[in-house]
Design an enzyme around this catalytic site. Sequence first.
Site, PDB file in Angstrom:
ATOM      1  N   ASP A  11    -106.848 -25.280  -0.452  1.00  0.00           N
ATOM      2  CA  ASP A  11    -107.312 -25.702  -1.777  1.00  0.00           C
ATOM      3  C   ASP A  11    -108.344 -26.816  -1.683  1.00  0.00           C
ATOM      4  OD1 ASP A  11    -105.159 -27.464  -0.900  1.00  0.00           O
ATOM      5  OD2 ASP A  11    -105.159 -28.337  -2.912  1.00  0.00           O
ATOM      6  N   ASP A  38    -113.236 -30.205   3.182  1.00  0.00           N
ATOM      7  CA  ASP A  38    -111.830 -30.615   2.999  1.00  0.00           C
ATOM      8  C   ASP A  38    -111.136 -29.498   2.227  1.00  0.00           C
ATOM      9  OD1 ASP A  38    -109.408 -31.785   2.515  1.00  0.00           O
ATOM     10  OD2 ASP A  38    -110.173 -33.335   1.177  1.00  0.00           O
ATOM     11  N   GLU A  86    -102.452 -28.741  -1.310  1.00  0.00           N
ATOM     12  CA  GLU A  86    -102.297 -30.041  -0.638  1.00  0.00           C
ATOM     13  C   GLU A  86    -102.857 -31.145  -1.510  1.00  0.00           C
ATOM     14  OE1 GLU A  86    -103.391 -33.513   1.867  1.00  0.00           O
ATOM     15  OE2 GLU A  86    -104.685 -32.285   0.610  1.00  0.00           O
ATOM     16  N   GLU A  87    -103.984 -30.872  -2.184  1.00  0.00           N
ATOM     17  CA  GLU A  87    -104.685 -31.918  -2.946  1.00  0.00           C
ATOM     18  C   GLU A  87    -103.876 -32.406  -4.142  1.00  0.00           C
ATOM     19  OE1 GLU A  87    -107.155 -33.393  -1.881  1.00  0.00           O
ATOM     20  OE2 GLU A  87    -108.276 -32.034  -0.577  1.00  0.00           O
ATOM     21  N   HIS A 129    -114.415 -34.673  -1.726  1.00  0.00           N
ATOM     22  CA  HIS A 129    -114.097 -34.660  -3.158  1.00  0.00           C
ATOM     23  C   HIS A 129    -115.293 -34.978  -4.049  1.00  0.00           C
ATOM     24  CE1 HIS A 129    -109.504 -35.447  -2.284  1.00  0.00           C
ATOM     25  NE2 HIS A 129    -110.068 -34.578  -1.476  1.00  0.00           N
ATOM     26  N   ASP A 164    -107.118 -32.034   9.218  1.00  0.00           N
ATOM     27  CA  ASP A 164    -107.492 -32.494   7.876  1.00  0.00           C
ATOM     28  C   ASP A 164    -107.991 -33.934   7.937  1.00  0.00           C
ATOM     29  OD1 ASP A 164    -107.776 -32.263   5.124  1.00  0.00           O
ATOM     30  OD2 ASP A 164    -105.659 -32.614   4.673  1.00  0.00           O
ATOM     31  N   HIS A 177    -105.237 -26.803   4.923  1.00  0.00           N
ATOM     32  CA  HIS A 177    -104.989 -26.381   3.540  1.00  0.00           C
ATOM     33  C   HIS A 177    -106.213 -25.684   2.964  1.00  0.00           C
ATOM     34  CE1 HIS A 177    -107.150 -29.761   1.443  1.00  0.00           C
ATOM     35  NE2 HIS A 177    -106.764 -30.487   2.462  1.00  0.00           N
TER      36      HIS A 177
END
Length: 433
Positions: A99, A159, A193-194, A399, A216, A97
């Site tokens: 994002d 990520d 995705e997030e 994150h 991921d 992903h």
Amino acid sequence: MASRPPSALAGPATAPAAFARALEERLVRYARIDTQSDETSTTTPSTAKQLDLLRLLVDELTSMGAADVRLTDYGVVLATIPATTETDAQAIAFMAHVDTAPQFSGTGVAPLVHRAYAGGDIVLPDADVVLSPRQFPYLATRVGDDIVTASGTTLLGADDKAGVAIVMTAARHLLQHPELAHGPIRIAFTPDEEIGRGVHADLPKDLNARVAYTLDGAERGEIVYETFSADKASVHVQGVAIHPGHAKDQLVNALHLAAKIVDTLPHVTLTPETTSGREGFIHVYEMRGTAAAVDLHVILRDFERDGLRDRGALIQQVCATIQATEPRARITCTITEQYRNMRYWLEHDMRPVDLAREACRRRGIEHFSQPIRGGTDGSRLTERGVPTPNLFTGMQNIHGPHEWVSVQDMRRATEMCIELAQLWSSERDLAHE
Ligand SMILES: [Zn+2]
């Protein structure tokens, strides 16, 4: 199982060094592009800036010679690496992903490469952020590796740009080496995705693959095929509103009733903060309203169907109990399905996991599997008929400002993908044997 082709990466000293340089260059370049998603947005993708990276990937896939390259109207980049053998092998897909998480800034990311990490603390210059192997023990196992971090004020976005870089590097290698025998390989880069919107209803059909892998995951060797099963409970408490000056024996305050519901739910067990491992939970995450009406938002999680059913029955029972104390109020509890543990599908045919383990073995990577307390895009794809385990990329402390990744872990993941592509070329009839 059919006999398998020999490993195609001739020896550990051939391609890998070049992989490391290519992976680092891609990760650094992709990480600089702001691709944060936004859960409050109603557009697809949720933020237009994700298209900056998606369009770049379209250009790069086209110029490296991939086939069928396109950007769908729902913001997914798709491409094909054509089969190199006369084969009826089924297509497999590699996915990542684009994002980054909304929880922490992804604007102005300035990636730093700490080459040949010597051990000890890594100080990130733009803020008072220290990456310490005492706090993050996995870092201590990566001495000698090239470590990529952000500069202290943003997340890195490994990520999942580590995953994007791995898939792109593996794709380029396969396209440049048609002597490697493999069936059709599909590539997909997804947005959002997030915020749980990575799998559009059309994706399983458009992906057109029998099996997929998301890149991921975290530590070297991690292969995830068990996720939570997830439901959502929406509780509505309708009170009786009336001017407080005339309220005697009339007003029914929805706030008091909602508070009783929250208070009656388990506190010292069955919450996210009191459970771990394979335990499920009930999590009240939002309470919104007035004396007239209140909405409670609750997520229910468990690894097993029975456990999830029990969590739902418990919150229903709590709502019924509070309803019984005040017949003039109206309390409803609606449970909706979110996603299901991908193991339910994979356990019928474990080849997607077994071949990922075999790919690791061939590259001397020690693999391991543990259930993850969350869902992935793969959970949704799996229940829609495309079994999709999640594979390691090396990403750590995602994150937030401490995020980092080892280029050498990414290199191992790239090697695993190339092995997997070849291992699948001799497999037939998934789910029909
Ligand atoms: Zn991710």
